[in-house]
Design an enzyme around this catalytic site. Structure first.
Site, PDB file in Angstrom:
ATOM      1  N   GLU A 117      10.241   8.987 -16.457  1.00  0.00           N
ATOM      2  CA  GLU A 117       8.911   9.571 -16.729  1.00  0.00           C
ATOM      3  C   GLU A 117       8.467   9.294 -18.155  1.00  0.00           C
ATOM      4  O   GLU A 117       7.304   8.968 -18.415  1.00  0.00           O
ATOM      5  CB  GLU A 117       8.941  11.084 -16.498  1.00  0.00           C
ATOM      6  CG  GLU A 117       9.016  11.486 -15.046  1.00  0.00           C
ATOM      7  CD  GLU A 117       9.221  12.989 -14.920  1.00  0.00           C
ATOM      8  OE1 GLU A 117       8.247  13.684 -14.630  1.00  0.00           O
ATOM      9  OE2 GLU A 117      10.353  13.468 -15.131  1.00  0.00           O
TER      10      GLU A 117
ATOM     11  N   LYS B  45      16.430  22.215 -10.099  1.00  0.00           N
ATOM     12  CA  LYS B  45      15.766  20.974 -10.510  1.00  0.00           C
ATOM     13  C   LYS B  45      16.689  20.000 -11.227  1.00  0.00           C
ATOM     14  O   LYS B  45      17.518  20.383 -12.047  1.00  0.00           O
ATOM     15  CB  LYS B  45      14.580  21.296 -11.446  1.00  0.00           C
ATOM     16  CG  LYS B  45      13.411  21.956 -10.786  1.00  0.00           C
ATOM     17  CD  LYS B  45      12.811  21.171  -9.638  1.00  0.00           C
ATOM     18  CE  LYS B  45      12.016  19.979 -10.118  1.00  0.00           C
ATOM     19  NZ  LYS B  45      10.778  20.372 -10.808  1.00  0.00           N
TER      20      LYS B  45
ATOM     21  N   HIS C  48       0.839  -1.215   0.000  1.00  0.00           N
ATOM     22  CA  HIS C  48       0.000   0.000   0.000  1.00  0.00           C
ATOM     23  C   HIS C  48       0.871   1.262   0.000  1.00  0.00           C
ATOM     24  O   HIS C  48       0.433   2.320   0.456  1.00  0.00           O
ATOM     25  CB  HIS C  48      -0.965   0.036   1.195  1.00  0.00           C
ATOM     26  CG  HIS C  48      -1.671  -1.254   1.449  1.00  0.00           C
ATOM     27  ND1 HIS C  48      -2.899  -1.563   0.903  1.00  0.00           N
ATOM     28  CD2 HIS C  48      -1.291  -2.348   2.158  1.00  0.00           C
ATOM     29  CE1 HIS C  48      -3.268  -2.786   1.282  1.00  0.00           C
ATOM     30  NE2 HIS C  48      -2.294  -3.280   2.038  1.00  0.00           N
TER      31      HIS C  48
ATOM     32  N   SER D  43      15.410  22.286 -15.257  1.00  0.00           N
ATOM     33  CA  SER D  43      14.247  23.121 -15.533  1.00  0.00           C
ATOM     34  C   SER D  43      14.724  24.444 -16.103  1.00  0.00           C
ATOM     35  O   SER D  43      15.787  24.954 -15.720  1.00  0.00           O
ATOM     36  CB  SER D  43      13.486  23.355 -14.225  1.00  0.00           C
ATOM     37  OG  SER D  43      12.720  24.538 -14.321  1.00  0.00           O
TER      38      SER D  43
END
Ligand code: ARG
Length: 463
Positions: free
Chosen positions: A297, A290, A163, A284
């Site tokens: 992704e 970043k 979970h 970024s």
């Protein structure tokens, strides 16, 4: 062909009184995407020509001219000297027309006893087989990289999750071996697909077979097929293998997508379990701090397309009566997209895995924070004679207490622990530390460092 007898100007144009509309040509051509089958198309045609000569339908001289002419065309295509024409519709007719340009009448004899329907089926099976043969070594590379990473991290404690809540300690190595199991099943699915598809379609012709005394087994042998397909109607209409491949590709991507999800989480400062190498990340344009995990992704994102391709093929086939229908031309864009996508996703993972840096301290801290050894404390009480349900309850209360104090179970004093059960003694600490918990799970398939090493040894000796 003179244009007066063939105003359509097509290889099939004999019965046509007018030329194809430009719009229909654009609509129906497939060469813009099926040109990628040229190697398989040429191999198949060469085997067909040799067979026709063997059974006496073609002269040896014609067969030789065809085989050599196709070799020359292959060289032209690979050198970028071949001009593909949309007017010639597909890869098959482009190559055949060029062959006839080069060698004259012998070229026009190539299509004897064959149809584009069994030709394209042959090309497609050869193509999917070639693709699988290219993917399997890539999967092996990933499986090996995971084995190496598992070995490096065989002792690294991290929280195991259910979970996505901290459940019990596991080793990072164990987690990597879990990923590897997924890949090994993926490999066996691809090989299973290969085994089923590896039968020769040629000879089915348009749908009913051919009047020539062909030798299908001879062609099968030349093309490395294990045998020939059984039924001509089924042969020209079957695209199961493309669906099976796309299903196997979907599962590969589903697995890579799940790994990606984990890596993305693990790379956030809140987890901080891993660092991905800079060259697999991007920054970024506005936020200077970043470092984004774009590669996982994108793998996660591309998975949707590959699942969509599988769906496209299933829906493509569901309404088709026997035998060949032009719908089948639409099998190629989804199949090719899945091939390209699964290939590049496996390639980036094969490159990236060896360079994943594991932040062992952070992994350990997370496992120590989440009461991940609570089950071990309950098991300890069971060994001392308490029924499991009572043990579960006692440990639950201890966890509640420790949570209030902001300490782990192993950080509670013996007096504190004994408030929850008088059965608890000093030997408890050996069981409720992270290392104690891991070491106790010491059977085939479990997470102890010893078992992880045994699993790695088995995997290495099985190779
Ligand atoms: N381009 C076609 C395909 O991919 C080749 C077979 C065409 N056959 C036909 N009878 N029109 O399916």
């Amino acid at each position: 062909m003179s244009s007066s007898s063939n105003p359509a100007g097509k290889l099939w144009g004999g019965r046509f009184a007018e030329s194809t509309s430009a719009l229909v040509e654009k609509f129906s051509e497939s060469v813009s995407f099926d040109a990628r089958l040229y190697r398989q198309d040429i191999r198949g045609s060469q085997a067909h020509a040799r067979m026709l000569a063997k059974v006496g339908v073609l002269s040896e001289a014609d067969a030789r001219a065809i085989v050599d002419g196709l070799d020359a065309i292959l060289a032209d295509i690979e050198a970028g000297r071949f001009e593909w024409s949309e007017q010639l519709e597909d890869v098959h007719m482009n190559i055949e027309a060029r062959l006839t340009e080069r060698i004259g009448d012998a070229g026009k004899r190539l299509h004897t006893g064959r149809s584009r329907n069994d030709q394209v089926a042959t090309d497609m099976r050869l193509y999917v087989r070639d693709v699988i043969d290219g993917l399997v070594p890539l999967i092996d590379r990933i499986a090996d990289a995971l084995l190496d990473l598992a070995e490096r991290e065989a002792d690294t404690v991290m929280p195991g999750f259910t979970h996505l809540q901290i459940a019990q300690p596991v080793t990072f190595g164990h987690h990597m071996l879990a990923w590897r199991e997924q890949m090994l099943r993926d490999k066996s699915r691809l090989l299973d697909c290969r085994r089923r598809l590896n039968l020769l379609p040629l000879g089915a012709a348009a749908l009913a077979g051919t009047v020539y005394p062909i030798d299908r087994h001879f062609v099968a042998e030349q093309l490395g097929f294990d045998g020939v397909t059984e039924n001509s109607l089924d042969t020209v209409s079957d695209r199961d293998y493309a669906i099976e491949f796309c299903a196997a590709a979907s599962l590969i991507l589903v697995h890579l997508s799940r790994w990606s999800e984990e890596l993305i989480l693990w790379a956030t400062p809140m987890f901080g379990f891993v660092d991905l190498p800079d060259r697999f990340c991007t920054g970024s344009s506005i936020m200077p701090q970043k470092k984004n995990p774009d590669v996982p992704e994108l793998v996660r994102g591309k998975t949707g397309r590959v699942i969509g391709n599988l769906n496209a093929l299933l829906v493509l086939m569901k309404g088709q009566p026997l035998a060949y229908n032009r719908d089948n031309q639409e099998d190629k864009p989804p199949l090719f997209d899945s091939v390209d996508t699964v290939t590049i996703c496996l390639q980036v993972y094969a490159e990236m895995i060896p360079h994943i840096v594991v932040r062992r301290d952070n992994c350990r801290c997370a496992a120590a924070r989440g009461f991940s050894t609570a089950t071990d404390l309950a098991d300890y009480l069971v060994k001392k004679g308490l029924p499991f349900r009572d043990a579960h309850h006692a440990v639950g209360s201890a966890v509640g207490y420790a949570a209030q104090k902001n300490r782990d179970l192993a950080e509670l004093s013996l007096d504190e622990l004994r408030r929850f059960s008088p059965l608890i003694e000093a030997d408890v600490y050996a069981r409720i530390t992270l290392e104690g918990s891991l070491a106790a799970r010491n059977h085939y398939g479990a997470t102890s460092p010893e078992q992880v090493r045994a699993a790695i040894a088995r995997a290495r000796s099985a190779r």
